[in-house]
Design an enzyme around this catalytic site. Structure first.
Site, PDB file in Angstrom:
ATOM      1  N   ALA A  69       0.832  -1.205   0.000  1.00 49.09           N
ATOM      2  CA  ALA A  69       0.000   0.000   0.000  1.00 49.09           C
ATOM      3  C   ALA A  69       0.870   1.260   0.000  1.00 49.09           C
ATOM      4  O   ALA A  69       2.000   1.265   0.480  1.00 49.09           O
ATOM      5  CB  ALA A  69      -0.915   0.003   1.215  1.00 49.09           C
ATOM      6  N   GLY A 114       1.979  -5.573   1.222  1.00 49.54           N
ATOM      7  CA  GLY A 114       0.765  -5.891   0.486  1.00 49.54           C
ATOM      8  C   GLY A 114       1.018  -6.544  -0.859  1.00 49.54           C
ATOM      9  O   GLY A 114       0.147  -7.237  -1.384  1.00 49.54           O
ATOM     10  N   GLU A 117       1.009 -10.040  -0.097  1.00 52.27           N
ATOM     11  CA  GLU A 117      -0.362 -10.434   0.210  1.00 52.27           C
ATOM     12  C   GLU A 117      -1.158 -10.695  -1.070  1.00 52.27           C
ATOM     13  O   GLU A 117      -1.968 -11.624  -1.136  1.00 52.27           O
ATOM     14  CB  GLU A 117      -1.028  -9.366   1.074  1.00 52.27           C
ATOM     15  N   GLU A 138       5.360  -5.273   7.849  1.00 49.45           N
ATOM     16  CA  GLU A 138       4.471  -4.236   8.372  1.00 49.45           C
ATOM     17  C   GLU A 138       4.700  -3.920   9.843  1.00 49.45           C
ATOM     18  O   GLU A 138       4.369  -2.818  10.306  1.00 49.45           O
ATOM     19  CB  GLU A 138       3.005  -4.652   8.161  1.00 49.45           C
TER      20      GLU A 138
END
Length: 267
Positions: A69, A114, A117, A138
């Site tokens: 992100a 992300g 992910e 993170e």
């Protein structure tokens, strides 16, 4: 896939049965809500596209698959916005994971946060040798991997290893990730993309019964989340759909006739 006021952050194209979804936001292909919305639309487009038998997701450029992100975006929005941003991202990746077509992540560069992910929501991951690292760091931002990372990593690795990598925020090489089972294949950098496409095409007609490939994927993805008896019921229903297909008739006929070649049509 975009309105006139939006940049194109996700490219979609189909060639020889392979739908290519490209994340395109230089320099690190980081995602915002706008990119996730475009990714969501591309996933739906690939679902409905009868010319798309396999999906490949890649990052634009040579350095990053996706770095997660946009941190500057997260720094500028309210906690409520962040919540709905994460909720939609989770819904998007679940839609990708449940799409009854094989999804290959082409990890052409760094795949962190992300980005990993997204890759974990794909079915097969193919990395480019020496092109980067993977991990969920993170913890260094004081937050957890909130786009399915804590759950998919814990399903992909032994629980203690998943906790180790996420709480320590460690990055790993593609080779280490392959040893752990996070990555299926590592291809040499030279000709990498051509090799990924060549591999993807092996799941397309006439080579494979592509709908059966998708149903195997759905049986595994859906069945692994429910009780065993329910998983067997899912498997039986998907098998019945296979039995009704033209490709099952072709495969069984070829076996009876002792034909090595199969002429699958994806129907």
């Amino acid at each position: 896939m975009t309105t006139t006021s939006e940049r194109t952050l996700v490219n979609y194209a189909v060639t020889d049965g392979v739908a290519v979804i490209e994340l395109s936001n230089a320099p690190a292909n980081t995602y915002s809500y706008e990119m996730m919305r475009q990714l969501d639309e591309a996933i739906l487009q690939a679902r409905f596209d009868e010319n798309a038998h396999v999906i490949v997701i890649r990052g634009a450029g040579e350095r990053f698959f996706c770095a997660g992100a946009e941190i500057s975006m997260l720094n500028s929005v309210s906690p409520t916005y962040k919540y709905y941003f994460c909720l939609h991202a989770n819904e998007t990746l679940t839609r990708l994971e449940q799409t009854p077509k094989l999804v290959i992540a082409a990890l052409n560069g760094h795949t962190v946060g992300g980005g990993l992910e997204i890759a974990l929501a794909c079915d097969i991951r193919i990395a480019r040798r020496g092109a980067g690292q993977v991990g969920l760091p993170e913890i260094n931002l004081g937050v957890l991997p909130g786009t399915g990372g804590t759950q998919r990593m814990a399903r992909a690795l032994p629980k203690n290893k998943a906790i180790e990598y996420m709480t320590e925020g460690k990055l790993m090489s593609f080779e280490e990730a392959q040893d752990l089972g996070l990555i299926n294949y590592i291809y040499d950098s030279e000709g990498y993309w051509e090799k990924v496409l060549e591999y993807a095409k092996t799941f397309c007609p006439p080579n494979k019964a592509s709908r059966t490939v998708g149903r195997i994927k759905r049986s595994v993805q859906s069945g692994s989340e429910v009780a065993f008896s329910e998983a067997l019921a899912i498997e039986r229903e998907l098998q019945q759909l296979c039995f009704q297909s033209e490709d099952a008739k072709e495969g069984i006929s070829a076996y009876i006739e002792k034909r090595k070649e199969r002429n699958f049509t994806g129907r």
